[in-house]
Scaffold this active site. Sequence first.
Site, PDB file in Angstrom:
ATOM      1  N   LYS A 115       0.824  -1.215   0.000  1.00  0.00           N
ATOM      2  CA  LYS A 115       0.000   0.000   0.000  1.00  0.00           C
ATOM      3  C   LYS A 115       0.856   1.261   0.000  1.00  0.00           C
ATOM      4  O   LYS A 115       0.466   2.269  -0.588  1.00  0.00           O
ATOM      5  CB  LYS A 115      -0.925   0.013   1.220  1.00  0.00           C
ATOM      6  CG  LYS A 115      -2.099  -0.932   1.077  1.00  0.00           C
ATOM      7  CD  LYS A 115      -3.196  -0.584   2.069  1.00  0.00           C
ATOM      8  CE  LYS A 115      -4.361  -1.545   1.942  1.00  0.00           C
ATOM      9  NZ  LYS A 115      -5.354  -1.368   2.998  1.00  0.00           N
ATOM     10  N   LYS A 207      -5.157 -10.223  -6.963  1.00  0.00           N
ATOM     11  CA  LYS A 207      -6.340 -10.305  -6.102  1.00  0.00           C
ATOM     12  C   LYS A 207      -7.443  -9.369  -6.615  1.00  0.00           C
ATOM     13  O   LYS A 207      -7.133  -8.262  -7.061  1.00  0.00           O
ATOM     14  CB  LYS A 207      -5.875  -9.875  -4.704  1.00  0.00           C
ATOM     15  CG  LYS A 207      -6.851 -10.050  -3.607  1.00  0.00           C
ATOM     16  CD  LYS A 207      -6.246  -9.596  -2.281  1.00  0.00           C
ATOM     17  CE  LYS A 207      -6.219  -8.085  -2.167  1.00  0.00           C
ATOM     18  NZ  LYS A 207      -5.920  -7.570  -0.829  1.00  0.00           N
ATOM     19  N   LYS A 210     -10.642  -3.456  -4.413  1.00  0.00           N
ATOM     20  CA  LYS A 210     -11.342  -2.179  -4.579  1.00  0.00           C
ATOM     21  C   LYS A 210     -10.485  -1.177  -5.322  1.00  0.00           C
ATOM     22  O   LYS A 210     -10.978  -0.252  -5.947  1.00  0.00           O
ATOM     23  CB  LYS A 210     -11.619  -1.551  -3.199  1.00  0.00           C
ATOM     24  CG  LYS A 210     -12.556  -2.313  -2.323  1.00  0.00           C
ATOM     25  CD  LYS A 210     -12.545  -1.742  -0.894  1.00  0.00           C
ATOM     26  CE  LYS A 210     -13.290  -2.662   0.045  1.00  0.00           C
ATOM     27  NZ  LYS A 210     -13.190  -2.338   1.445  1.00  0.00           N
TER      28      LYS A 210
HETATM   29  P1  TYM Z   1     -10.886  -5.351   3.864  1.00  0.00           P
HETATM   30  O1  TYM Z   1     -11.876  -4.287   4.158  1.00  0.00           O
HETATM   31  O2  TYM Z   1      -9.812  -5.088   2.878  1.00  0.00           O
HETATM   32  O3  TYM Z   1     -11.652  -6.646   3.384  1.00  0.00           O
HETATM   33  C1  TYM Z   1     -12.760  -7.176   4.100  1.00  0.00           C
HETATM   34  C2  TYM Z   1     -12.724  -8.693   4.060  1.00  0.00           C
HETATM   35  O4  TYM Z   1     -12.764  -9.135   2.703  1.00  0.00           O
HETATM   36  C3  TYM Z   1     -11.694 -10.054   2.473  1.00  0.00           C
HETATM   37  N1  TYM Z   1     -11.252  -9.914   1.074  1.00  0.00           N
HETATM   38  C4  TYM Z   1     -11.166 -10.936   0.213  1.00  0.00           C
HETATM   39  N2  TYM Z   1     -11.435 -12.251   0.359  1.00  0.00           N
HETATM   40  C5  TYM Z   1     -11.258 -13.030  -0.724  1.00  0.00           C
HETATM   41  N3  TYM Z   1     -10.816 -12.570  -1.926  1.00  0.00           N
HETATM   42  C6  TYM Z   1     -10.534 -11.259  -2.119  1.00  0.00           C
HETATM   43  N4  TYM Z   1     -10.114 -10.810  -3.305  1.00  0.00           N
HETATM   44  C7  TYM Z   1     -10.698 -10.375  -1.008  1.00  0.00           C
HETATM   45  N5  TYM Z   1     -10.512  -9.043  -0.831  1.00  0.00           N
HETATM   46  C8  TYM Z   1     -10.854  -8.781   0.446  1.00  0.00           C
HETATM   47  C9  TYM Z   1     -10.610  -9.627   3.443  1.00  0.00           C
HETATM   48  O5  TYM Z   1      -9.703 -10.676   3.686  1.00  0.00           O
HETATM   49  C10 TYM Z   1     -11.419  -9.272   4.661  1.00  0.00           C
HETATM   50  O6  TYM Z   1     -11.739 -10.414   5.416  1.00  0.00           O
HETATM   51  N6  TYM Z   1      -7.777  -5.296   7.737  1.00  0.00           N
HETATM   52  C11 TYM Z   1      -9.086  -5.739   7.314  1.00  0.00           C
HETATM   53  C12 TYM Z   1     -10.217  -5.195   8.171  1.00  0.00           C
HETATM   54  C13 TYM Z   1     -10.066  -5.415   9.635  1.00  0.00           C
HETATM   55  C14 TYM Z   1     -10.237  -6.652  10.315  1.00  0.00           C
HETATM   56  C15 TYM Z   1     -10.028  -6.350  11.714  1.00  0.00           C
HETATM   57  C16 TYM Z   1     -10.524  -7.932   9.905  1.00  0.00           C
HETATM   58  C17 TYM Z   1      -9.773  -4.466  10.571  1.00  0.00           C
HETATM   59  N7  TYM Z   1      -9.755  -5.037  11.807  1.00  0.00           N
HETATM   60  C18 TYM Z   1     -10.116  -7.336  12.668  1.00  0.00           C
HETATM   61  C19 TYM Z   1     -10.606  -8.921  10.889  1.00  0.00           C
HETATM   62  C20 TYM Z   1     -10.402  -8.627  12.259  1.00  0.00           C
HETATM   63  C21 TYM Z   1      -9.300  -5.262   5.898  1.00  0.00           C
HETATM   64  O7  TYM Z   1      -8.714  -4.327   5.451  1.00  0.00           O
HETATM   65  O8  TYM Z   1     -10.261  -5.909   5.234  1.00  0.00           O
END
Ligand code: TYM
Length: 352
Positions: A115, A207, A210
């Site tokens: 990032k 992957k 967004k």
């Molecule tokens: P974020 O907002 O990027 O994504 C949310 C969830 O979607 C999953 N994900 C995917 N799974 C499969 N294939 C993909 N291409 C894909 N893109 C995204 C992510 O793995 C996630 O589960 N850091 C985290 C948010 C967070 C969090 C937490 C998660 C903050 N605190 C505590 C668990 C526990 C994030 O940026 O997810």
Amino acid sequence: MAAFKELVFSGVQPTGNLHLGNYLGAIKRFVEMQERAECLYCVVDLHAITLWQNPAELRTQIREVTAAFIAAGIDPRRSIVFNQSQVPQHAELAWIFNCVARLGWLNRMTQFKDKAGKDRENASVGLYDYPVLMAADILAYRATHVPVGEDQKQHLELTRDIAQKFNNDFAESILAHGHGEGFFPVTEPLIGGPAARVMSLRDGTKKMSKSDPSDYSRINLTDDADAIAQKVRKAKTDPEPLPSEAAGLAGRAEADNLVGIFAALQGSTREAVLAEYGGAQFSAFKGALVELAVESLAPLSAEMKQLVADPAHIDAILADGAERAEAIAAPTLDAVKDIVGFVRRGPTLRAV
Ligand code: TYM
């Protein structure tokens, strides 16, 4: 290690459109977890601002992610649905964990490197510290299980390291305060199913994300039937028909991705999909995939639209969730302050 009550926590960032990867890798699985344990699902707005967000859009997106949770089947009476910034214990515990986590651990985080890119010196301190806040999210509730997509694996390993180091650093104080052995659980990541890593529709080695500049790389949860059909039809494939067994998908990233998406939407496995479509040409398979994707996502996006039309209702759900979340996190923070050796606020001068 003391026994911890099974509790599920996960979070989603309110930054831009939710896509099929978020849905299949995370949100759809959140819904299933409700059968198994008490669940907390958090819209992580503190994480969102590690990259600059337009304030008006951020507010809209917090409500949109909440709507997606509810539309997907998360029941806000049963599970706790809230946004992170309404529960101050997340940021407070993150500070204490900043003093437990080591620089060397954070330096290994690949998501920060991706990032921050080449202009690392210009990245926010928050972006670097992001995984520590994530550990605080989870451990403020002493959550035992965290369903996420594959891309969060390294962050969850860091959460485990922080929990273990805190338990070791303060072992004596934890015992002295009557918490048995180990105050924090060593949380289990739940990464799995056929869509743990949904890939871009344009490039099976990247992957689905967004931030991909091409909207054709992803299916958004708000896409209508026409957009879904167009994106699936244009999805990159190879010239061979589908194999009959999952082993035949090796080295065929795009085919593997579409079969994985199909399996996850259907709630089955790659093997089951190939038992039906093995030998089929992509044109036929894509037709079936469009039908399945539209059938699964159309009701979700219709319900999302309805929900976001009533922001007061969404805000009431979030307020209710924040109250219930804080009721769990506040005693955890009180205990952490005692363990660390802080003096907590007692009666004021006027009262003594
Ligand atoms: P974020 O907002 O990027 O994504 C949310 C969830 O979607 C999953 N994900 C995917 N799974 C499969 N294939 C993909 N291409 C894909 N893109 C995204 C992510 O793995 C996630 O589960 N850091 C985290 C948010 C967070 C969090 C937490 C998660 C903050 N605190 C505590 C668990 C526990 C994030 O940026 O997810």
